[in-house]
Motif scaffolding. Structure first.
Motif: not given
Length: 770
Positions: A665-667, A692-697, A699-713, A741-745
C-alpha cells in the motif's frame, strides 16, 4: 457459567453445578407429558411481558453495580408434543443468610476453609494450599468471596415454580429441534412438518413462521451468538440453510446428495469437483470454497456409478439405469446420451486423453462399450472378461485401455488395432481397481486380498506388490465378533490413483483409513482417518466389554460402544424387548479417491460426503536469503527512500503479512509495474498469496486489482508454464477477486435507481442554471 442443565426422554429436566458447591442439591423439573427436546437457562431479569432486555449481561457474566446480575432467574423447557414451560427461580432465605454471614463474619473462617478444601480436592477451585502462611488468610477470604458470588452459590436452597405454559399448535407435527439466543431473547422451534417458528421471549410472541418444504424434517436449528442468523439442517434432503430473519433473506443454501455420494472426479484444472450420488444426480463443487454451485437434477434415474471429465467443459457420467450421459458445463444441460443395443448396467467409465473416445464397463454381460463423443455412435464392443468390469483406465499417451474385472484379470486393449486384448495379467483374487501412472509406463491394481500390485505396461511384468491389509485394517462393524486388531478380513482397497508426479499412490477402500504409499521404497508414508463420527458403523475399534459373553456380544443391538442408542428394554413397565423399530447405520468406507492435477490436494468420497485434503495454507517462515540487515526498520527506510522493489523483496523474505501489506500500500500506483518486474520466480508465488490475502479485507479494491493485473501481464507466461506451482495461489487470488466483484455488483444493483435519480437531478440543475 458454573451451572449445567440437561433434558431427558423421561419428561424431566435436571440442574447440576459444575463445581462442588456446599449445601447444593440437584434440582429436578417435572412438568411435561412427553420427552423433552430442549432446555435453556436465562440470567436476565424478566419484569414483564414486552420489556426491553437488550444490554443486560449474558449468562455467566458479572456486573460490579449489581452482584445479582448473573443470578439464574428463569428456565425454559420444550417438549416434543409442542409444550413450552417457563420456570422461575426463587432464591432461598437461608441462602441469603449464608451469603451475608460469609462475607461479614470473621468467625466463619474455619467454615470457609472447609468449603474451599472440598472444592480444591474435587476440582472445583484451586484452593489456597500452595500459598504461604502469611498470605493464607487473605487468600481464603478472596476465594470465598468469589465462590459465594458464583451462579452455583446463588442456587443453594433456591426453589423453582412454573411461571407460564405455552403450546405451539401445529396440527399433526411434533417438535424436532429448538435453540435459544440469550442476548436477543429469541427462541427458534423446528417441526417435523418442515415448519420453523421464531419467537420472542418471555412473551412467546411469534415473529416468523416459515416452511422449508412439506416433506422435510428439521432436525437441527441453531441461532448464532448475536441472534441475527438462523441455521437449519434437514437430513432427509441433506439440506443446510442459513437465514437472516430481519431481512428475510438466505445467507447460505446448500444441498447434498439425498442418499450419499458414490463417485467423484477432478476437472483438468483442479478447480471443480464433480460428484455422482445414489439419487442419480450430479453436483459440481468448488474445490476452494467447498460449496456446491450447480446440481444437474435430471441426470439419471438410478445411482451414478462413475464420472469422468472429457475436458474442462464436458463431464460424463455412467449409471445403473443403462445410460452414459455427457453434460455441458457452460449451459448445464445434457447434450449426449449413450446407450447399448441390449439393456445393461454400467459400473465403470473412462475417457481417453483427447476427450473423443468414451468407454464404459458393465456388470452383466461383462462387456466394454466404446463410443465416439462427437457423433454419439457405438464404435466397438470389447469382450473377453468373465466377470463384471469394475475399473477402466486410459494410458496418457496412446490408445491403450486397461480394464479390471472380478474374474481376477486385467486386460490391455489397443483400440486402434481391434477388439482383441493385447495382454492379460492374472491375479490370485478378484481385481477391484486399476490406475495408470501419469507417464503411462506402469499400472497399479488392487485386489480383494488387500494387495496392491504394480505392473510394467511394456512387457506385462509384475514389478512388486504392497500388502496393505494391516494398513487399512481398523474399525469394528456392529455385527463383528472381534476387535479391529484381530479382524483383517474383508478389508481391501477399492480405489487407487497416482500422484501428479507418479512417485506416490493413494488408496482407499472399505475402511475408515486412506493410505499414501511411496512407490520406490514401497513404504507407507501416512494414513488418514476420514471420519471420527461414532454414529457410523466401523469407526469404533473396541468391543463393549459389559455386553461380551463367551461366544461374543450377548445382544446384537447393545454391542456398540456408542452409548446413545436408545434401547426399548430400559423403558419402565415395558414387557416387550422389541418395539418393532429397525435402525441401520451408514458404514464408513471410501468409494473413490483422486488426486488433483495440481498435485496440491486430493479428495475422497465416503459415507459422510466429499472430503478434500490440501497442503497447509498457512505461510511458513522462510529464512532463505535472510541477513542481519533485513529488519523491519531497514524495510521502512527503503520504503521512505523510494526503493519500493527492494523493500517488497525484503518484506517477502521476512514473511510477515502485515509488513508486506504496508509495503504494497506504500507503493505508488504508477510504480506498480516497475516493482513487479523486480520480483523473481522464487518470490512470485508468495507475492500472489500476500496480494490475495491483503485484498480480502482492504477497501482499496482498484489498487489491488492493478497489482493482480500487472502480475498476470508480466509473469503470466511463466505461471502458465509452471501452473502446477502457482495454481493454489492463483485460485486464492481468483476467489478474492470474484468475491469483491460480487460485493460491488450487489451494491451497484441495489443503488442503480438512486444513482439514476442523482444523475437526473444534476441534469435538471444544470439545465436551470443554463
Amino acid at each position: 457459567s458454573s451451572v449445567l442443565c440437561a433434558a431427558s426422554r423421561d419428561s424431566t429436566a435436571r440442574i447440576w453445578t459444575l463445581e462442588t458447591t456446599k449445601h447444593y442439591e440437584p434440582i429436578t423439573l417435572s412438568g411435561h407429558k412427553s420427552a423433552l427436546i430442549g432446555i435453556f437457562l436465562s440470567s436476565n431479569a424478566a419484569q414483564g411481558e414486552g420489556d426491553n432486555f437488550h444490554g443486560l449481561p449474558l449468562l455467566g457474566t458479572s456486573n460490579n453495580n449489581d452482584v445479582d446480575d448473573n443470578r439464574i432467574r428463569s428456565c425454559y423447557t420444550v417438549s416434543i408434543d409442542g409444550a413450552l414451560v417457563s420456570w422461575e427461580c426463587h432464591p432461598g432465605k437461608e441462602d441469603d443468610t449464608i451469603l451475608e454471614s460469609s462475607l461479614t463474619d470473621d468467625n466463619k473462617t474455619d467454615d470457609n476453609f472447609g468449603d474451599d478444601a472440598v472444592g480444591f480436592f474435587t476440582g472445583g477451585n484451586e484452593g489456597p494450599f500452595g500459598s504461604s502462611s502469611s498470605s493464607r488468610k487473605r487468600s481464603f477470604t478472596d476465594l470465598s468471596s468469589s465462590s459465594k458470588s458464583s451462579q452455583a452459590k446463588k442456587l443453594v436452597h433456591a426453589t423453582w415454580s412454573v411461571k407460564a405454559r405455552h403450546y405451539f399448535h401445529q396440527e399433526g407435527a411434533t417438535v424436532t429441534s429448538t435453540d435459544y439466543c440469550e442476548k436477543e431473547r429469541l427462541l427458534v422451534v423446528g417441526f417435523s412438518s418442515g415448519l420453523f417458528g421464531l419467537y420472542e421471549m418471555p412473551s412467546v410472541s411469534n415473529i416468523h413462521t416459515l416452511s422449508v418444504g412439506s416433506d422435510q424434517i428439521i432436525r437441527t436449528s441453531v441461532l448464532n451468538r448475536t441472534g441475527e442468523w438462523l441455521a437449519i439442517g434437514c437430513p432427509t434432503s441433506q439440506q443446510l440453510l442459513v437465514w437472516e430473519w430481519r431481512s428475510e433473506t438466505y445467507i447460505l443454501k446448500q444441498r447434498g446428495h439425498a442418499y450419499g455420494m458414490r463417485c467423484m472426479a477432478y476437472s483438468p484444472d483442479g478447480v471443480v469437483v464433480c460428484s455422482g450420488g445414489e439419487d442419480g444426480k450430479l453436483k459440481l463443487w468448488n474445490a476452494t470454497s467447498g460449496f456446491c454451485y450447480v446440481t444437474l437434477e435430471q441426470s439419471h434415474t438410478a445411482p451414478v456409478t462413475a464420472v469422468a471429465f472429457a475436458n474442462s467443459s464436458v463431464v460424463l457420467s455412467a449409471s445403473l439405469d443403462g445410460t452414459v450421459k455427457a453434460h455441458d458445463l457452460h449451459r448445464y444441460r445434457t447434450f449426449k446420451t449413450f446407450t447399448t443395443p441390449t439393456p445393461t448396467q454400467f459400473l465403470s467409465l473412462a475417457v481417453d486423453s483427447s476427450g473423443e473416445v468414451v468407454t464404459a464397463g458393465t456388470i452383466d454381460p461383462f462387456h466394454i462399450y466404446v463410443w465416439n463423443l462427437q457423433t454419439g455412435k457405438l464404435m466397438d464392443v470389447l469382450t473377453g472378461h468373465t466377470g463384471p468390469v469394475c475399473g477402466l483406465a486410459f494410458q496418457s499417451s496412446g490408445g491403450t485401455l486397461a480394464s479390471a474385472s472380478w474374474d481376477g484379470t486385467v486386460k490391455f486393449w489397443d483400440l486402434y488395432k481391434g477388439n482383441v486384448p493385447t495382454e492379460s495379467v492374472q491375479h490370485t483374487s478378484d481385481v477391484v481397481c486399476v490406475a495408470f501412472r501419469p507417464d503411462g509406463k506402469e499400472i497399479c491394481t488392487g485386489t480383494i486380498g488387500g494387495l496392491l500390485s504394480f505392473w510394467d505396461v511394456e512387457d506385462a511384468r509384475l514389478k512388486f506388490e504392497i500388502d496393505g491389509r494391516r494398513d487399512i485394517a481398523g474399525g469394528r462393524k456392529m455385527n463383528d465378533r472381534m476387535t479391529a486388531d484381530n479382524n483383517a478380513s474383508s478389508r481391501y482397497f477399492t480405489s487407487v490413483c497416482y500422484s501428479a508426479d507418479g512417485s506416490c499412490v493413494l488408496a482407499g477402500g472399505n475402511s475408515k483409513y486412506v493410505c499414501i504409499y511411496e512407490i520406490s521404497q514401497q513404504i507407507l508414508l501416512k494414513k488418514f482417518q476420514v471420519t471420527f463420527n461414532r454414529s457410523l458403523d466401523g469407526v469404533l475399534d473396541e468391543l463393549n466389554s459389559k455386553n461380551l459373553g463367551e461366544g461374543g456380544p450377548m445382544d446384537d443391538h447393545a454391542d456398540s460402544g456408542d452409548e446413545t442408542t436408545y434401547n426399548a428394554l430400559t423403558l419402565p413397565g415395558a414387557k416387550r424387548g422389541d418395539d418393532g423399530s429397525r435402525k441401520s447405520r451408514v458404514e464408513v468406507l471410501t468409494t473413490q479417491v483422486a488426486f488433483s492435477s495440481t498435485g496440491r490436494e486430493w479428495a475422497t468420497v465416503s459415507g459422510e460426503g466429499l472430503h478434500v485434503y490440501s497442503l497447509d495454507d498457512d505461510m511458513i517462515f522462510d529464512p532463505i536469503a535472510l541477513t542481519e540487515a533485513i529488519t523491519p526498520a531497514t524495510i521502512d527506510a527503503k520504503l521512505s527512500g523510494g526503493e519500493h522493489g527492494i523493500a517488497l523483496k525484503m518484506a517477502i523474505h521476512l514473511n510477515e503479512s502485515q509488513l508486506v501489506q504496508e509495503v504494497l500500500e506504500g507503493t505508488p500506483y504508477g510504480s506498480i509495474p516497475h516493482v513487479v518486474r523486480t520480483i523473481g520466480p522464487e518470490q512470485l508465488e508468495r507475492l500472489l498469496q500476500f496480494v490475495s490475502k491483503s485484498m480480502a479485507d482492504s477497501p482499496h479494491v482498484e489498487f489491488y486489482l492493478q497489482w493482480c493485473l500487472t502480475l498476470l501481464q508480466i509473469h503470466g507466461t511463466y505461471m502458465e508454464k509452471h501452473r502446477g506451482i502457482f495454481m493454489r495461489a492463483f485460485r486464492a487470488m481468483h476467489k478474492n477477486v470474484q468475491s469483491r466483484h460480487d460485493e460491488l455488483k450487489t451494491i451497484c444493483d441495489e443503488n442503480k435507481y438512486t444513482l439514476a435519480f442523482v444523475e437526473d437531478q444534476a441534469r435538471l440543475l444544470l439545465s436551470k442554471n443554463s
